[in-house]
Scaffold this motif. Sequence first.
Motif, PDB file in Angstrom:
ATOM      1  N   ASP A  33       0.827  -1.204   0.000  1.00 38.31           N
ATOM      2  CA  ASP A  33       0.000   0.000   0.000  1.00 38.31           C
ATOM      3  C   ASP A  33       0.862   1.256   0.000  1.00 38.31           C
ATOM      4  OD1 ASP A  33      -2.688   1.312   0.336  1.00 38.31           O
ATOM      5  OD2 ASP A  33      -1.691   2.050   2.148  1.00 38.31           O
ATOM      6  N   SER A  34       1.957   1.242   0.733  1.00 36.55           N
ATOM      7  CA  SER A  34       2.871   2.381   0.775  1.00 36.55           C
ATOM      8  C   SER A  34       4.241   1.883   1.213  1.00 36.55           C
ATOM      9  CB  SER A  34       2.362   3.468   1.732  1.00 36.55           C
ATOM     10  OG  SER A  34       2.267   2.959   3.055  1.00 36.55           O
ATOM     11  N   TYR A  35       5.252   2.669   0.930  1.00 37.26           N
ATOM     12  CA  TYR A  35       6.625   2.330   1.287  1.00 37.26           C
ATOM     13  C   TYR A  35       7.084   3.243   2.418  1.00 37.26           C
ATOM     14  CZ  TYR A  35       6.538   0.057  -3.295  1.00 37.26           C
ATOM     15  OH  TYR A  35       6.209  -0.719  -4.373  1.00 37.26           O
ATOM     16  N   TYR A  36       7.800   2.661   3.368  1.00 37.35           N
ATOM     17  CA  TYR A  36       8.348   3.460   4.462  1.00 37.35           C
ATOM     18  C   TYR A  36       9.681   2.856   4.896  1.00 37.35           C
ATOM     19  CZ  TYR A  36       7.128  -0.135   7.876  1.00 37.35           C
ATOM     20  OH  TYR A  36       7.053  -1.307   8.575  1.00 37.35           O
ATOM     21  N   CYS A  37      10.490   3.669   5.521  1.00 35.00           N
ATOM     22  CA  CYS A  37      11.800   3.233   5.991  1.00 35.00           C
ATOM     23  C   CYS A  37      11.662   2.663   7.393  1.00 35.00           C
ATOM     24  CB  CYS A  37      12.778   4.405   5.986  1.00 35.00           C
ATOM     25  SG  CYS A  37      14.407   3.991   6.680  1.00 35.00           S
ATOM     26  N   PRO A  38      12.144   1.440   7.649  1.00 31.08           N
ATOM     27  CA  PRO A  38      12.039   0.883   9.004  1.00 31.08           C
ATOM     28  C   PRO A  38      12.959   1.551  10.018  1.00 31.08           C
ATOM     29  CG  PRO A  38      13.300  -0.586   7.592  1.00 31.08           C
ATOM     30  CD  PRO A  38      12.771   0.503   6.711  1.00 31.08           C
ATOM     31  N   ILE A  44       7.799   6.947   1.988  1.00 31.51           N
ATOM     32  CA  ILE A  44       8.572   7.187   0.770  1.00 31.51           C
ATOM     33  C   ILE A  44       7.653   6.987  -0.427  1.00 31.51           C
ATOM     34  CG2 ILE A  44      10.583   6.475  -0.573  1.00 31.51           C
ATOM     35  CD1 ILE A  44      11.806   5.398   1.966  1.00 31.51           C
ATOM     36  N   PRO A  45       7.588   7.941  -1.344  1.00 32.85           N
ATOM     37  CA  PRO A  45       6.796   7.742  -2.569  1.00 32.85           C
ATOM     38  C   PRO A  45       7.329   6.570  -3.381  1.00 32.85           C
ATOM     39  CG  PRO A  45       7.378  10.062  -2.271  1.00 32.85           C
ATOM     40  CD  PRO A  45       8.176   9.288  -1.274  1.00 32.85           C
ATOM     41  N   SER A  46       6.447   5.968  -4.168  1.00 30.84           N
ATOM     42  CA  SER A  46       6.850   4.798  -4.936  1.00 30.84           C
ATOM     43  C   SER A  46       7.925   5.130  -5.959  1.00 30.84           C
ATOM     44  CB  SER A  46       5.619   4.208  -5.650  1.00 30.84           C
ATOM     45  OG  SER A  46       5.022   5.168  -6.505  1.00 30.84           O
ATOM     46  N   ALA A  49      11.173   5.260  -4.122  1.00 29.95           N
ATOM     47  CA  ALA A  49      11.567   3.920  -3.706  1.00 29.95           C
ATOM     48  C   ALA A  49      12.163   3.146  -4.872  1.00 29.95           C
ATOM     49  CB  ALA A  49      10.366   3.179  -3.126  1.00 29.95           C
ATOM     50  N   MET A  50      11.572   3.271  -6.073  1.00 28.59           N
ATOM     51  CA  MET A  50      12.126   2.612  -7.248  1.00 28.59           C
ATOM     52  C   MET A  50      13.491   3.171  -7.606  1.00 28.59           C
ATOM     53  SD  MET A  50       9.928   0.302  -8.178  1.00 28.59           S
ATOM     54  CE  MET A  50       8.188  -0.116  -7.982  1.00 28.59           C
ATOM     55  N   LEU A  51      13.664   4.493  -7.474  1.00 34.48           N
ATOM     56  CA  LEU A  51      14.922   5.135  -7.843  1.00 34.48           C
ATOM     57  C   LEU A  51      16.067   4.671  -6.966  1.00 34.48           C
ATOM     58  CD1 LEU A  51      16.470   7.257  -9.511  1.00 34.48           C
ATOM     59  CD2 LEU A  51      15.745   8.969  -7.829  1.00 34.48           C
ATOM     60  N   PHE A  52      15.814   4.510  -5.677  1.00 35.72           N
ATOM     61  CA  PHE A  52      16.863   4.130  -4.740  1.00 35.72           C
ATOM     62  C   PHE A  52      16.861   2.633  -4.434  1.00 35.72           C
ATOM     63  CE2 PHE A  52      16.315   8.660  -3.874  1.00 35.72           C
ATOM     64  CZ  PHE A  52      17.628   9.095  -3.853  1.00 35.72           C
ATOM     65  N   GLY A  53      16.250   1.839  -5.305  1.00 43.24           N
ATOM     66  CA  GLY A  53      16.311   0.390  -5.118  1.00 43.24           C
ATOM     67  C   GLY A  53      15.589  -0.090  -3.876  1.00 43.24           C
ATOM     68  N   MET A  54      14.411   0.451  -3.610  1.00 39.03           N
ATOM     69  CA  MET A  54      13.600   0.075  -2.445  1.00 39.03           C
ATOM     70  C   MET A  54      14.339   0.318  -1.126  1.00 39.03           C
ATOM     71  SD  MET A  54      10.796  -0.744  -3.751  1.00 39.03           S
ATOM     72  CE  MET A  54      10.117  -1.198  -5.348  1.00 39.03           C
ATOM     73  N   ARG A  55      15.111   1.397  -1.098  1.00 42.26           N
ATOM     74  CA  ARG A  55      15.829   1.746   0.119  1.00 42.26           C
ATOM     75  C   ARG A  55      15.647   3.223   0.403  1.00 42.26           C
ATOM     76  NH1 ARG A  55      21.818  -0.625  -0.250  1.00 42.26           N
ATOM     77  NH2 ARG A  55      21.797   0.133   1.887  1.00 42.26           N
ATOM     78  N   CYS A  56      15.789   3.587   1.669  1.00 47.64           N
ATOM     79  CA  CYS A  56      15.641   4.973   2.076  1.00 47.64           C
ATOM     80  C   CYS A  56      16.856   5.773   1.610  1.00 47.64           C
ATOM     81  CB  CYS A  56      15.495   5.066   3.588  1.00 47.64           C
ATOM     82  SG  CYS A  56      15.323   6.768   4.204  1.00 47.64           S
ATOM     83  N   SER A  57      16.611   6.976   1.113  1.00 49.76           N
ATOM     84  CA  SER A  57      17.704   7.809   0.634  1.00 49.76           C
ATOM     85  C   SER A  57      18.443   8.522   1.766  1.00 49.76           C
ATOM     86  CB  SER A  57      17.165   8.855  -0.349  1.00 49.76           C
ATOM     87  OG  SER A  57      16.204   9.692   0.290  1.00 49.76           O
ATOM     88  N   GLU A 104      23.562  16.413  -0.815  1.00 49.83           N
ATOM     89  CA  GLU A 104      22.963  15.785  -2.004  1.00 49.83           C
ATOM     90  C   GLU A 104      24.031  15.127  -2.870  1.00 49.83           C
ATOM     91  OE1 GLU A 104      22.556  18.861  -1.053  1.00 49.83           O
ATOM     92  OE2 GLU A 104      20.472  18.974  -0.367  1.00 49.83           O
ATOM     93  N   GLU A 105      25.183  15.748  -2.973  1.00 47.85           N
ATOM     94  CA  GLU A 105      26.272  15.168  -3.756  1.00 47.85           C
ATOM     95  C   GLU A 105      26.796  13.892  -3.122  1.00 47.85           C
ATOM     96  OE1 GLU A 105      30.693  16.436  -5.508  1.00 47.85           O
ATOM     97  OE2 GLU A 105      29.501  17.853  -4.302  1.00 47.85           O
ATOM     98  N   LEU A 106      26.845  13.847  -1.799  1.00 55.15           N
ATOM     99  CA  LEU A 106      27.290  12.643  -1.105  1.00 55.15           C
ATOM    100  C   LEU A 106      26.321  11.489  -1.334  1.00 55.15           C
ATOM    101  CD1 LEU A 106      29.267  11.249   0.820  1.00 55.15           C
ATOM    102  CD2 LEU A 106      27.915  12.155   2.725  1.00 55.15           C
ATOM    103  N   VAL A 107      25.017  11.767  -1.277  1.00 52.44           N
ATOM    104  CA  VAL A 107      24.022  10.727  -1.529  1.00 52.44           C
ATOM    105  C   VAL A 107      24.116  10.236  -2.972  1.00 52.44           C
ATOM    106  CG1 VAL A 107      21.555  10.260  -1.659  1.00 52.44           C
ATOM    107  CG2 VAL A 107      22.464  11.541   0.272  1.00 52.44           C
ATOM    108  N   ALA A 108      24.313  11.164  -3.920  1.00 55.21           N
ATOM    109  CA  ALA A 108      24.422  10.771  -5.329  1.00 55.21           C
ATOM    110  C   ALA A 108      25.645   9.890  -5.543  1.00 55.21           C
ATOM    111  CB  ALA A 108      24.498  12.015  -6.200  1.00 55.21           C
ATOM    112  N   ARG A 109      26.744  10.184  -4.885  1.00 51.57           N
ATOM    113  CA  ARG A 109      27.951   9.361  -5.019  1.00 51.57           C
ATOM    114  C   ARG A 109      27.734   7.977  -4.410  1.00 51.57           C
ATOM    115  NH1 ARG A 109      33.243  13.242  -3.840  1.00 51.57           N
ATOM    116  NH2 ARG A 109      32.907  14.685  -5.605  1.00 51.57           N
ATOM    117  N   MET A 110      27.018   7.912  -3.304  1.00 49.87           N
ATOM    118  CA  MET A 110      26.732   6.621  -2.687  1.00 49.87           C
ATOM    119  C   MET A 110      25.854   5.763  -3.604  1.00 49.87           C
ATOM    120  SD  MET A 110      27.011   4.472  -0.200  1.00 49.87           S
ATOM    121  CE  MET A 110      27.540   5.317   1.300  1.00 49.87           C
ATOM    122  N   VAL A 111      24.836   6.380  -4.211  1.00 50.69           N
ATOM    123  CA  VAL A 111      23.955   5.644  -5.119  1.00 50.69           C
ATOM    124  C   VAL A 111      24.736   5.157  -6.338  1.00 50.69           C
ATOM    125  CG1 VAL A 111      21.942   5.837  -6.628  1.00 50.69           C
ATOM    126  CG2 VAL A 111      21.889   6.841  -4.339  1.00 50.69           C
TER     127      VAL A 111
END
Length: 202
Positions: A33-38, A44-46, A49-57, A104-111
């Motif tokens: 029904d919805s995605y959330y970070c445990p 998290i919008p769908s 969630a798809m962009l980050f591989g079903m993981r929290c950003s 934001e740059e650090l998160v982009a490098r991690m992804v």
Amino acid sequence: GGGRQEALPLSHLFFCDGCSRLASRRDLAEEVDSYYCPQCLENIPSSEAMLFGMRCSKCWECPICSSTVTMRAVGQPPDPQTYYFACGYCHWRSRGTLQAAQPEELVARMVAAERDAEPRRRMSGLVDALRQRAQEQQRDRELAQTFRNRRLPGTRTFPGGLLSGFAAKRGSAAALPRQLLGPWRVEDLEAELDRRDAARTD
């Protein structure tokens, strides 16, 4: 199934309003029904969630102890700051290997680092191969359904019934079209069906 009954804890059972009976997880089909970070419990919008591989950003696991790492910064304004990841449990830090001037740059490098990792590439190749195989099986099923719908009158089976019908009409198997004597191909049978359909309409 088959009248077999199984005793389950009450916490593992659900009540169905439609049929007024108890059901277990084996009788249910789960739907997301919805995605959330445990970790942070953020919804998290769908698309995200798809962009980050079903993981929290915002939450990342430590590569050493699998604990949740936090983002830290070095430097005091107005001096430039450097952001990096740090683990509060085993004190692992990404400073010097994975850092950036902006969060934001650090998160982009991690992804990007996770996307280019060897396990991710292997899994992507496996998923692509399975998806291609599933598409081929779906085309085969659709082709078989087409053959069943276009089965000729007077033939009980296909393709054996089709070949028998040709032999009976021409008097012997030697009179069959050469491409149908064997080994036959699906394209040859479909072309022969199209030819016979065109002949009947004429």
